[in-house]
Design an enzyme around this catalytic site. Structure first.
Site, PDB file in Angstrom:
ATOM      1  N   HIS A 268       0.849  -1.191   0.000  1.00 49.06           N
ATOM      2  CA  HIS A 268       0.000   0.000   0.000  1.00 49.06           C
ATOM      3  C   HIS A 268       0.884   1.241   0.000  1.00 49.06           C
ATOM      4  CE1 HIS A 268      -3.890  -1.937   1.795  1.00 49.06           C
ATOM      5  NE2 HIS A 268      -3.325  -2.701   0.859  1.00 49.06           N
TER       6      HIS A 268
ATOM      7  N   CYS B 193      -6.210   1.879   5.916  1.00 45.73           N
ATOM      8  CA  CYS B 193      -6.845   0.624   6.322  1.00 45.73           C
ATOM      9  C   CYS B 193      -6.280   0.184   7.681  1.00 45.73           C
ATOM     10  CB  CYS B 193      -6.593  -0.446   5.262  1.00 45.73           C
ATOM     11  SG  CYS B 193      -4.867  -0.980   5.160  1.00 45.73           S
TER      12      CYS B 193
ATOM     13  N   GLU C 197       0.917   3.836   1.877  1.00 44.78           N
ATOM     14  CA  GLU C 197       1.418   4.220   3.203  1.00 44.78           C
ATOM     15  C   GLU C 197       2.602   3.359   3.620  1.00 44.78           C
ATOM     16  OE1 GLU C 197      -3.190   4.389   3.570  1.00 44.78           O
ATOM     17  OE2 GLU C 197      -1.711   3.303   2.382  1.00 44.78           O
TER      18      GLU C 197
ATOM     19  N   CYS D  35      -2.383  -0.343   7.490  1.00 48.21           N
ATOM     20  CA  CYS D  35      -1.638   0.910   7.401  1.00 48.21           C
ATOM     21  C   CYS D  35      -1.781   1.737   8.681  1.00 48.21           C
ATOM     22  CB  CYS D  35      -2.084   1.693   6.175  1.00 48.21           C
ATOM     23  SG  CYS D  35      -1.645   0.834   4.636  1.00 48.21           S
TER      24      CYS D  35
END
EC number: 3.5.4.33
Length: 156
Positions: free
Chosen positions: A56, A86, A58, A89
């Site tokens: 992801h 999410c 992040e 993260c």
């Protein structure tokens, strides 16, 4: 809420990362980590490219920033994300002790900073970042909608 001009400038840079993800046929989410008013970590979603569900935006930005500073703790850093983080993260944000979290649009299906869960605002952990949402919310949301609309059209 109005923010300092630099907040908008950094969020705009995160949007540019999201645009890169869009161009590479990834879910268009971008992130960056800032230390002392300098970008030290950038990321955009790369789960398809890397065949890695943890890739992801992040996670990539946090890893880059940690490598830059040579530390697992980013307690004097801010993170700018185009979409609400999410659970994974949000956990990485807590573990890295990021000071401030700025994000654009809420994510009702996976969000863990106010939508489904509010992990970042929990008093159950030894760290609690300041969380600010809604910065370039419309632009972030529209980019996601454009991406998923194009996916639905290509599936027909």
């Amino acid at each position: 809420m109005l923010f300092d001009e630099s907040i908008y400038r950094f969020m705009y840079a995160a949007l540019q990362e999201a645009e890169t993800a869009f161009e590479k046929n990834e879910v268009p989410i971008g992130a960056l980590v800032v230390f002392q008013n300098k970008i030290i970590g950038r990321g955009y979603n790369q789960t398809e490219l890397l065949k890695d569900p943890t890739a992801h935006a992040e996670m990539i930005a946090i890893t880059s920033a940690s490598n830059y500073l040579g530390s697992k703790f980013l307690d004097e850093c801010d993170i700018f994300i185009t979409v609400e983080p999410c659970i994974m993260c949000s956990g990485a944000i807590l573990l890295s002790r990021i000071k401030n979290v700025y994000f654009g649009s809420f994510e009702p299906k996976f969000g863990a900073a106010g939508s489904l869960f509010n992990i970042l605002d929990s008093n159950k952990y030894n760290h609690k970042p300041n969380v600010h949402s809604g910065i370039y919310e419309k632009e972030s949301r529209e980019l996601l909608e454009k991406y998923f609309k194009s996916k639905r059209l290509s599936d027909k």
